[in-house]
Design a protein around this motif. Sequence first.
Motif, PDB file in Angstrom:
ATOM      1  N   SER A  82      17.484  10.751   0.259  1.00  0.00           N
ATOM      2  CA  SER A  82      16.159  10.182   0.493  1.00  0.00           C
ATOM      3  C   SER A  82      16.021   8.870  -0.275  1.00  0.00           C
ATOM      4  CB  SER A  82      15.085  11.169   0.021  1.00  0.00           C
ATOM      5  OG  SER A  82      13.825  10.543  -0.076  1.00  0.00           O
ATOM      6  N   PRO A  83      15.375   7.846   0.323  1.00  0.00           N
ATOM      7  CA  PRO A  83      15.213   6.562  -0.367  1.00  0.00           C
ATOM      8  C   PRO A  83      13.953   6.489  -1.226  1.00  0.00           C
ATOM      9  CG  PRO A  83      14.435   6.346   1.873  1.00  0.00           C
ATOM     10  CD  PRO A  83      14.905   7.779   1.723  1.00  0.00           C
ATOM     11  N   VAL A  84      13.397   7.638  -1.616  1.00  0.00           N
ATOM     12  CA  VAL A  84      12.099   7.664  -2.290  1.00  0.00           C
ATOM     13  C   VAL A  84      12.261   7.605  -3.811  1.00  0.00           C
ATOM     14  CG1 VAL A  84       9.978   8.988  -2.659  1.00  0.00           C
ATOM     15  CG2 VAL A  84      11.023   8.911  -0.388  1.00  0.00           C
ATOM     16  N   ILE A  85      11.537   6.668  -4.430  1.00  0.00           N
ATOM     17  CA  ILE A  85      11.426   6.575  -5.885  1.00  0.00           C
ATOM     18  C   ILE A  85      10.335   7.538  -6.341  1.00  0.00           C
ATOM     19  CG2 ILE A  85      10.815   5.055  -7.810  1.00  0.00           C
ATOM     20  CD1 ILE A  85      11.713   2.686  -6.058  1.00  0.00           C
ATOM     21  N   HIS A  86      10.584   8.252  -7.439  1.00  0.00           N
ATOM     22  CA  HIS A  86       9.576   9.147  -8.016  1.00  0.00           C
ATOM     23  C   HIS A  86       9.242   8.687  -9.435  1.00  0.00           C
ATOM     24  CE1 HIS A  86      11.181  11.676  -4.783  1.00  0.00           C
ATOM     25  NE2 HIS A  86      10.087  12.403  -4.872  1.00  0.00           N
ATOM     26  N   ALA A  87       7.966   8.589  -9.732  1.00  0.00           N
ATOM     27  CA  ALA A  87       7.509   8.311 -11.094  1.00  0.00           C
ATOM     28  C   ALA A  87       6.594   9.447 -11.519  1.00  0.00           C
ATOM     29  CB  ALA A  87       6.777   6.976 -11.165  1.00  0.00           C
ATOM     30  N   LEU A  88       6.958  10.139 -12.586  1.00  0.00           N
ATOM     31  CA  LEU A  88       6.184  11.274 -13.085  1.00  0.00           C
ATOM     32  C   LEU A  88       5.407  10.826 -14.318  1.00  0.00           C
ATOM     33  CD1 LEU A  88       7.356  14.930 -13.463  1.00  0.00           C
ATOM     34  CD2 LEU A  88       6.275  13.798 -15.392  1.00  0.00           C
ATOM     35  N   VAL A  89       4.087  10.971 -14.252  1.00  0.00           N
ATOM     36  CA  VAL A  89       3.224  10.555 -15.359  1.00  0.00           C
ATOM     37  C   VAL A  89       2.400  11.757 -15.810  1.00  0.00           C
ATOM     38  CG1 VAL A  89       1.544   8.866 -16.165  1.00  0.00           C
ATOM     39  CG2 VAL A  89       3.066   8.281 -14.266  1.00  0.00           C
ATOM     40  N   VAL A  90       2.413  12.018 -17.118  1.00  0.00           N
ATOM     41  CA  VAL A  90       1.619  13.099 -17.707  1.00  0.00           C
ATOM     42  C   VAL A  90       0.424  12.479 -18.415  1.00  0.00           C
ATOM     43  CG1 VAL A  90       1.597  15.021 -19.339  1.00  0.00           C
ATOM     44  CG2 VAL A  90       3.660  14.550 -17.993  1.00  0.00           C
ATOM     45  N   TYR A  91      -0.772  12.967 -18.079  1.00  0.00           N
ATOM     46  CA  TYR A  91      -2.007  12.435 -18.654  1.00  0.00           C
ATOM     47  C   TYR A  91      -2.688  13.475 -19.548  1.00  0.00           C
ATOM     48  CZ  TYR A  91      -1.843   8.577 -15.300  1.00  0.00           C
ATOM     49  OH  TYR A  91      -1.469   7.461 -14.588  1.00  0.00           O
ATOM     50  N   LYS A 203      -3.985  18.639 -19.989  1.00  0.00           N
ATOM     51  CA  LYS A 203      -2.875  17.799 -19.528  1.00  0.00           C
ATOM     52  C   LYS A 203      -2.651  18.018 -18.032  1.00  0.00           C
ATOM     53  CE  LYS A 203       0.540  18.888 -22.275  1.00  0.00           C
ATOM     54  NZ  LYS A 203       1.862  18.785 -22.931  1.00  0.00           N
ATOM     55  N   TYR A 204      -2.493  16.898 -17.328  1.00  0.00           N
ATOM     56  CA  TYR A 204      -2.277  16.940 -15.883  1.00  0.00           C
ATOM     57  C   TYR A 204      -1.128  16.005 -15.508  1.00  0.00           C
ATOM     58  CZ  TYR A 204      -6.972  18.947 -16.058  1.00  0.00           C
ATOM     59  OH  TYR A 204      -8.063  19.723 -16.354  1.00  0.00           O
ATOM     60  N   VAL A 205      -0.571  16.249 -14.334  1.00  0.00           N
ATOM     61  CA  VAL A 205       0.576  15.477 -13.858  1.00  0.00           C
ATOM     62  C   VAL A 205       0.210  14.731 -12.582  1.00  0.00           C
ATOM     63  CG1 VAL A 205       2.915  15.629 -12.910  1.00  0.00           C
ATOM     64  CG2 VAL A 205       2.279  17.026 -14.883  1.00  0.00           C
ATOM     65  N   VAL A 206       0.623  13.472 -12.518  1.00  0.00           N
ATOM     66  CA  VAL A 206       0.540  12.684 -11.287  1.00  0.00           C
ATOM     67  C   VAL A 206       1.954  12.215 -10.959  1.00  0.00           C
ATOM     68  CG1 VAL A 206      -0.387  10.624 -10.163  1.00  0.00           C
ATOM     69  CG2 VAL A 206      -1.815  11.922 -11.748  1.00  0.00           C
ATOM     70  N   ILE A 207       2.358  12.395  -9.715  1.00  0.00           N
ATOM     71  CA  ILE A 207       3.679  11.946  -9.262  1.00  0.00           C
ATOM     72  C   ILE A 207       3.473  10.866  -8.206  1.00  0.00           C
ATOM     73  CG2 ILE A 207       5.859  12.605  -8.178  1.00  0.00           C
ATOM     74  CD1 ILE A 207       5.355  15.471  -9.199  1.00  0.00           C
ATOM     75  N   PHE A 208       3.939   9.666  -8.515  1.00  0.00           N
ATOM     76  CA  PHE A 208       3.911   8.572  -7.540  1.00  0.00           C
ATOM     77  C   PHE A 208       5.216   8.613  -6.750  1.00  0.00           C
ATOM     78  CE2 PHE A 208       1.345   7.184 -11.140  1.00  0.00           C
ATOM     79  CZ  PHE A 208       0.184   6.761 -10.527  1.00  0.00           C
ATOM     80  N   ARG A 209       5.106   8.605  -5.433  1.00  0.00           N
ATOM     81  CA  ARG A 209       6.289   8.623  -4.565  1.00  0.00           C
ATOM     82  C   ARG A 209       6.231   7.394  -3.661  1.00  0.00           C
ATOM     83  NH1 ARG A 209       6.795  12.851  -0.821  1.00  0.00           N
ATOM     84  NH2 ARG A 209       9.056  12.828  -1.134  1.00  0.00           N
ATOM     85  N   VAL A 210       7.249   6.554  -3.737  1.00  0.00           N
ATOM     86  CA  VAL A 210       7.280   5.361  -2.892  1.00  0.00           C
ATOM     87  C   VAL A 210       8.665   5.201  -2.291  1.00  0.00           C
ATOM     88  CG1 VAL A 210       5.461   4.162  -4.170  1.00  0.00           C
ATOM     89  CG2 VAL A 210       7.833   3.816  -4.835  1.00  0.00           C
ATOM     90  N   ASN A 211       8.706   4.922  -1.004  1.00  0.00           N
ATOM     91  CA  ASN A 211       9.965   4.550  -0.370  1.00  0.00           C
ATOM     92  C   ASN A 211      10.461   3.263  -1.022  1.00  0.00           C
ATOM     93  OD1 ASN A 211      11.845   3.299   1.595  1.00  0.00           O
ATOM     94  ND2 ASN A 211      11.187   4.961   2.946  1.00  0.00           N
TER      95      ASN A 211
END
Length: 529
Positions: A82-91, A203-211
């Motif tokens: 898959s060409p998807v970049i994942h960024a995991l951010v914990v807030y 604490k919560y998680v946001v995952i940014f997914r971008v091609n």
Amino acid sequence: MTGCISKNDGNGGKTHNIPKLRLSLSNLFVSIPIVIVIGTIWLAFVIFRQLLSILLKIWYGKRFGGMMSAADAIWMSKRESSPVIHALVVYKSKIKTADEFSAHIHEYARRLFLDDNPNTHTKINGIHKSFLGYTYYLNDMLTENDCHTVLNLDSIDKDYLEDSDLSDILDDCNKMPLPYKNKALWEVVTLSKPLKPDGDAHKYVVIFRVNHAFGDGLSAIYYLFHYIADKRADFVKDMSELVKKFGVGEDSDRGIMKKLKYFFRICYCIACAPIVVFNEQGFRKYTNSLHGPKLSGEKHFVYSTEHPDEHLMEAIRQIKKGVPRATFTGIIATGISRALQTYFITNCKEIPELVIGGTVALLSLPNLNGYPKLENNVCLGPVVLPMLRGRVSIQEQLKEVSEQIELLRDTPYFMVKYLLTVFFIGYFPSPITKFCLDQEVSATFSLSNIPGFPDTPSFGQETKDFYFFTPNLQRIGVGFCVLTYQDKLRIGLVVDKVLVPQKEAVQDLVDNVIKELRLMYEEYKLNNI
């Protein structure tokens, strides 16, 4: 035990160097006819692509968002990964429930759709489609509801998630298509359950997914945080300081001299292109258990960071200061090579003499003035990393790696790869594009790094952790992504499951990179007493 293929260059284990690319008369006789023939074919496809664009404009009218750029289109060719970049951010947050947090994030995500930025409007609101092997955009096909997903985790039988659960969640995210049947280029994912609280803070998680067609890592980060950062002016200032560290210098020449110098450099690189492509084929013989098998597309996502009370970044800075010509990339690459050597010793019958690392280089910096642009300006170059752990001192090993990196920079490799990637390959239909990409760097792993990413509160919340995961490139099934945040080293690793079926072994590999960097500093101090 996995059977590893051990190969060297036939010189008693001496590492294989990247040849100096010089245009001798014999090279010119070979290169110029190839450039003329392939250039003519390329020009025919460029004209065909333009005619196709006119036809699609007539068919769709105002909905037509234009053809996808050549640099972006290379990520649209069919591939195992898959060409998807994942960024995991914990807030850390004062919001009390996961549902309320998801609603809060959804409201912030609307800012992206209210943006009238002409440079990015289509990538945010549009979808991509293909016709006759070429990818194009249709405008205004998405809403904010399409690009925010709340991942249901009811199958996890507990009220709070542990940090150890996030790796499996990332594995699951990678299997998910992007919105609009995978025709969108991005989405924001929140989770239906919170992480275990940190004292009084939730604490919560946001995952940014971008091609990756959305933009390279730095471009995508800058765009997204430009709109969700709580203090945009401070973020832009910090990013301006960050991009200065990437070593893409300004040319002191101005006016006509600068243009002439640039023109002759381009001509030189075009003439070198066939030689670069030919030389890359020589790296294919350096195979091992992590390099060679066809990828499955199923991935392990793991990550690691230094201990809260240690100062590994300061240790790296001291090594860099004390070892001549050492660079941040060179030090990290050395740590990876030592961790890979440990992996091969533990899991393989034979230890390869060297591995080829594909280093990702940024050839053009993002414009931080005015509207942010979403572009791809990266290319990949091979660095030879010998398995020298326990055989030579850390100073000698770093010297060897630094020489390899300098050798790569002294040749037109990166510039040629940049021209091929950004201005050439993507103008062909996707089947030809895929064939061209399959001939590119043959490496055991890829390495991306973003040093010194600014401490950026966003979404009105405090950012606690940040990890970045880049997709596996072409046939490279091991991808390291190094990000420094809050002056702490964070490493994300994506490995194809056909190469390493056991997730525990992948986790050990990324943990050992941190461990090796720590040991490198201890050895460096001992050798300098």
